[in-house]
Design a protein around this motif. Structure first.
Motif, PDB file in Angstrom:
ATOM      1  N   ARG A 140       4.616   6.000  40.888  1.00 24.85           N
ATOM      2  CA  ARG A 140       4.454   6.119  42.348  1.00 24.85           C
ATOM      3  C   ARG A 140       5.017   4.926  43.105  1.00 24.85           C
ATOM      4  NH1 ARG A 140       3.942  10.245  40.510  1.00 24.85           N
ATOM      5  NH2 ARG A 140       2.112  11.611  40.381  1.00 24.85           N
ATOM      6  N   GLU A 141       4.864   3.722  42.548  1.00 26.50           N
ATOM      7  CA  GLU A 141       5.236   2.520  43.295  1.00 26.50           C
ATOM      8  C   GLU A 141       6.629   2.005  42.965  1.00 26.50           C
ATOM      9  OE1 GLU A 141       2.203  -0.412  42.651  1.00 26.50           O
ATOM     10  OE2 GLU A 141       0.561   0.999  43.068  1.00 26.50           O
ATOM     11  N   ILE A 142       7.199   2.422  41.816  1.00 23.43           N
ATOM     12  CA  ILE A 142       8.478   1.846  41.385  1.00 23.43           C
ATOM     13  C   ILE A 142       9.543   2.918  41.178  1.00 23.43           C
ATOM     14  CG2 ILE A 142       9.624   0.570  39.520  1.00 23.43           C
ATOM     15  CD1 ILE A 142       6.957  -0.991  39.194  1.00 23.43           C
ATOM     16  N   ILE A 143       9.298   3.854  40.269  1.00 19.87           N
ATOM     17  CA  ILE A 143      10.351   4.812  39.919  1.00 19.87           C
ATOM     18  C   ILE A 143      10.686   5.736  41.091  1.00 19.87           C
ATOM     19  CG2 ILE A 143      10.951   6.753  38.432  1.00 19.87           C
ATOM     20  CD1 ILE A 143       9.327   5.367  36.211  1.00 19.87           C
ATOM     21  N   GLU A 144       9.681   6.346  41.689  1.00 20.27           N
ATOM     22  CA  GLU A 144       9.957   7.313  42.755  1.00 20.27           C
ATOM     23  C   GLU A 144      10.574   6.677  44.001  1.00 20.27           C
ATOM     24  OE1 GLU A 144       6.316   9.538  43.168  1.00 20.27           O
ATOM     25  OE2 GLU A 144       6.408  10.210  41.076  1.00 20.27           O
ATOM     26  N   PRO A 145      10.088   5.524  44.476  1.00 20.36           N
ATOM     27  CA  PRO A 145      10.776   4.888  45.606  1.00 20.36           C
ATOM     28  C   PRO A 145      12.209   4.466  45.275  1.00 20.36           C
ATOM     29  CG  PRO A 145       8.574   3.962  45.329  1.00 20.36           C
ATOM     30  CD  PRO A 145       8.834   4.810  44.136  1.00 20.36           C
ATOM     31  N   THR A 146      12.437   4.076  44.019  1.00 23.13           N
ATOM     32  CA  THR A 146      13.787   3.669  43.632  1.00 23.13           C
ATOM     33  C   THR A 146      14.728   4.866  43.645  1.00 23.13           C
ATOM     34  OG1 THR A 146      12.972   1.826  42.288  1.00 23.13           O
ATOM     35  CG2 THR A 146      15.172   2.665  41.775  1.00 23.13           C
ATOM     36  N   PRO A 179       4.686   2.869  20.737  1.00 23.09           N
ATOM     37  CA  PRO A 179       4.409   2.668  22.162  1.00 23.09           C
ATOM     38  C   PRO A 179       3.646   1.376  22.408  1.00 23.09           C
ATOM     39  CG  PRO A 179       2.861   4.251  21.238  1.00 23.09           C
ATOM     40  CD  PRO A 179       3.841   3.923  20.138  1.00 23.09           C
ATOM     41  N   ALA A 180       3.749   0.870  23.644  1.00 20.65           N
ATOM     42  CA  ALA A 180       3.073  -0.372  24.022  1.00 20.65           C
ATOM     43  C   ALA A 180       1.696  -0.033  24.582  1.00 20.65           C
ATOM     44  CB  ALA A 180       3.899  -1.121  25.057  1.00 20.65           C
ATOM     45  N   PRO A 181       0.614  -0.407  23.911  1.00 16.93           N
ATOM     46  CA  PRO A 181      -0.721   0.031  24.314  1.00 16.93           C
ATOM     47  C   PRO A 181      -1.189  -0.513  25.650  1.00 16.93           C
ATOM     48  CG  PRO A 181      -0.872  -1.623  22.577  1.00 16.93           C
ATOM     49  CD  PRO A 181       0.570  -1.252  22.700  1.00 16.93           C
ATOM     50  N   MET A 182      -0.630  -1.655  26.083  1.00 13.08           N
ATOM     51  CA  MET A 182      -1.078  -2.212  27.358  1.00 13.08           C
ATOM     52  C   MET A 182      -0.609  -1.366  28.547  1.00 13.08           C
ATOM     53  SD  MET A 182       1.712  -3.698  25.963  1.00 13.08           S
ATOM     54  CE  MET A 182       1.063  -5.111  25.108  1.00 13.08           C
ATOM     55  N   MET A 183       0.376  -0.488  28.341  1.00 16.25           N
ATOM     56  CA  MET A 183       0.829   0.397  29.411  1.00 16.25           C
ATOM     57  C   MET A 183      -0.027   1.666  29.373  1.00 16.25           C
ATOM     58  SD  MET A 183       2.507   1.056  32.042  1.00 16.25           S
ATOM     59  CE  MET A 183       3.536  -0.415  32.139  1.00 16.25           C
ATOM     60  N   THR A 184      -1.162   1.606  30.036  1.00 20.61           N
ATOM     61  CA  THR A 184      -2.122   2.698  30.042  1.00 20.61           C
ATOM     62  C   THR A 184      -1.637   3.837  30.945  1.00 20.61           C
ATOM     63  OG1 THR A 184      -3.331   1.779  31.915  1.00 20.61           O
ATOM     64  CG2 THR A 184      -3.999   1.061  29.701  1.00 20.61           C
ATOM     65  N   GLY A 185      -2.308   4.972  30.851  1.00 19.37           N
ATOM     66  CA  GLY A 185      -1.961   6.103  31.707  1.00 19.37           C
ATOM     67  C   GLY A 185      -2.088   5.763  33.177  1.00 19.37           C
ATOM     68  N   ARG A 186      -3.132   5.013  33.523  1.00 20.18           N
ATOM     69  CA  ARG A 186      -3.313   4.622  34.929  1.00 20.18           C
ATOM     70  C   ARG A 186      -2.179   3.727  35.405  1.00 20.18           C
ATOM     71  NH1 ARG A 186      -9.099   2.411  36.789  1.00 20.18           N
ATOM     72  NH2 ARG A 186      -9.532   4.618  36.321  1.00 20.18           N
ATOM     73  N   LEU A 187      -1.760   2.772  34.551  1.00 17.97           N
ATOM     74  CA  LEU A 187      -0.639   1.902  34.938  1.00 17.97           C
ATOM     75  C   LEU A 187       0.654   2.688  35.042  1.00 17.97           C
ATOM     76  CD1 LEU A 187      -1.312  -1.369  32.904  1.00 17.97           C
ATOM     77  CD2 LEU A 187      -1.271  -1.126  35.392  1.00 17.97           C
ATOM     78  N   LEU A 188       0.862   3.635  34.135  1.00 17.69           N
ATOM     79  CA  LEU A 188       2.072   4.460  34.203  1.00 17.69           C
ATOM     80  C   LEU A 188       2.121   5.250  35.505  1.00 17.69           C
ATOM     81  CD1 LEU A 188       2.723   5.891  30.619  1.00 17.69           C
ATOM     82  CD2 LEU A 188       4.278   4.509  32.004  1.00 17.69           C
ATOM     83  N   THR A 189       0.991   5.743  35.935  1.00 12.51           N
ATOM     84  CA  THR A 189       0.950   6.468  37.204  1.00 12.51           C
ATOM     85  C   THR A 189       1.364   5.556  38.355  1.00 12.51           C
ATOM     86  OG1 THR A 189      -0.785   7.961  36.424  1.00 12.51           O
ATOM     87  CG2 THR A 189      -0.534   7.731  38.809  1.00 12.51           C
ATOM     88  N   ARG A 190       0.896   4.306  38.339  1.00 12.25           N
ATOM     89  CA  ARG A 190       1.306   3.356  39.374  1.00 12.25           C
ATOM     90  C   ARG A 190       2.797   3.062  39.301  1.00 12.25           C
ATOM     91  NH1 ARG A 190      -2.470  -1.776  40.517  1.00 12.25           N
ATOM     92  NH2 ARG A 190      -0.855  -1.914  42.131  1.00 12.25           N
ATOM     93  N   VAL A 191       3.320   2.918  38.083  1.00 13.72           N
ATOM     94  CA  VAL A 191       4.758   2.664  37.921  1.00 13.72           C
ATOM     95  C   VAL A 191       5.561   3.811  38.521  1.00 13.72           C
ATOM     96  CG1 VAL A 191       6.613   2.436  36.232  1.00 13.72           C
ATOM     97  CG2 VAL A 191       4.490   1.156  35.926  1.00 13.72           C
TER      98      VAL A 191
END
Length: 424
Positions: free
Chosen positions: A249-255, A235-247
């Motif tokens: 809410r802001e990217i996957i779900e609207p798409t 896994p890529a460590p820079m993709m934290t749990g907080r960033l995943l949550t933003r991804v």
């Protein structure tokens, strides 16, 4: 299940390996497959761009699930044709696959649905002067992209205006990317670190896979032209749990909601190529299939019956499906032909594959290989082999991958020695 995997590259070999571990898979076929897939699947000679031929073959051979690896058959409507025959297929419809098939469509979609991405303009190929004037207006650095499918090589990052005008010339006038350059996207250059997030989705529900990081440029330090990918890790460590949550809410779900509202529900694998910018994650590109070589490091980490998960996705039954992943790390080093991604020769004998495969915690994945009449394995593409190492730490995985990569040899072998540099 009797499962047909479409494709012939490293991604498809990785898919075959993962499906072979699935209790739900009883018989695997690969069309056309490669010398690596044939150890676990029956290779089938099929023109995968002929959607009728694939659908007819799948029907005759009582296939229970088709897993489509590459983007071209998806954009051509293979999933639509299979569904007409009542054959479940993992992958989006042609309408949904436009998220990858047309960068112009994807950028307009993201703008409409407030999905964060770089600022952009789209120009048709007959608007060269207008596009050139826009380049002069925005300046450099800037990114110039062929809108259509270009094998991962159609995005040109330009640090100077001269480079940007040369890129525009290549795409529109020289037609280096063929019809993929019928439209051109010019977008702002984004600062940050790139990372890939995969979501398996049935159009309504989705589940995330371990985040990964690809290395696109041919040269170390991210220099030189873009390729289909020279290595990856997960896994890529820079993709934290907080960033995943933003991804989510802001990217996957609207798409997913936007595609559903447009009458083209997205089902299959949504690949989100992201830039982790100062103000949050932004979409660099969407792909409509597993990344290559990201699939080679993500799939081995999954602790699930992959065949069952993909079948439930195809049937729209992903609700409450949990995708577990191991705590281990995986790293992939791509061995390419000298001259890739521009001009390269093929047909050179490869040695050391069996020796590398026999090493502990190593898999050698075939990407662009062939068989000579005498049985020897030879180079048959730009990206030849993907050497994957596993370990309890990323460094251990990288050490195993590079040790095995050094065992394999062929004329003109090219590789990057800095895979995983952002995480070390």
């Amino acid at each position: 299940m009797r499962i047909l995997v479409i494709g012939s590259g490293g991604r498809e070999h990785a898919l075959v390996n993962a499906l072979h571990r699935s209790p739900s898979a009883t018989k695997l076929f690969a069309a056309p497959g490669n010398p690596g897939t044939q150890s676990k699947a029956e290779n089938v000679r099929l023109n995968t761009q002929d959607v009728d031929a694939v659908a007819n073959w799948a029907q005759r051979h009582e296939i229970d699930l088709v897993v489509v690896g590459p983007e071209k058959p998806l954009v051509a409507g293979l999933v639509d044709r299979l569904e007409e025959e009542g054959i479940p297929a993992f992958g989006p419809s042609a309408a949904a696959a436009r998220l990858e098939g047309s960068k112009a469509f994807a950028k307009a979609f993201m703008k409409e649905h407030d999905v964060p991405t770089a600022a952009f303009r789209v120009f048709s190929s007959d608007a060269y002067d207008e596009a050139a004037a826009y380049l002069d207006e925005v300046g450099a650095p800037v990114v110039v992209k062929a809108s259509g499918l270009a094998g991962g090589k159609g995005a040109i990052v330009c640090s100077t205006l001269d480079e940007a005008h040369a890129a525009l010339e290549r795409i529109i006038n020289d037609k280096d990317f063929g019809t993929a350059g019928d439209e051109v996207v010019i977008e702002e250059f984004m600062e940050g670190v790139e990372v890939s997030v995969f979501a398996i989705t049935d159009g309504e529900h989705y589940a995330l896979l371990p985040p990964s990081q690809d290395h696109k440029a041919i040269g170390e330090g991210g220099t030189g032209p873009n390729t289909g990918g020279m290595g990856a890790y997960a896994p890529a460590p820079m993709m934290t749990g907080r960033l995943l949550t933003r991804v989510c809410r802001e990217i996957i779900e609207p798409t997913l909601k936007g595609m559903s509202d447009a009458g083209s529900p997205y089902r299959g694998l949504l690949y989100c190529g992201l830039m982790l910018a100062e103000d949050g994650p932004k979409v660099v590109e969407f792909n409509c299939r597993f990344g290559d070589p990201e699939a080679q490091v993500v799939l081995p980490l999954l602790d699930v019956d992959l065949a069952d998960v993909l079948a439930k996705t195809a049937r729209g039954e992903l609700r409450n499906v949990a995708i577990r992943a191991s705590a281990r790390h995986a790293a992939c080093v791509v061995l390419a032909s000298d001259g890739y991604p521009v001009d390269y020769e093929t047909g050179f004998e490869i040695t050391g594959i069996d020796k590398a495969n026999a090493m502990e915690d190593v898999d050698v994945i075939h990407a662009g290989t062939g068989r000579r009449t005498d049985g020897a394995t030879v180079t048959a593409g730009g990206r030849v082999l993907n050497v994957v190492g596993y370990g309890d730490t990323l460094q251990a995985a990288l050490d195993r991958a590079y040790a095995a990569a050094d065992v394999v040899d062929f004329k003109g072998k090219t590789l990057r020695r800095d895979i995983g540099r952002h995480a070390r």
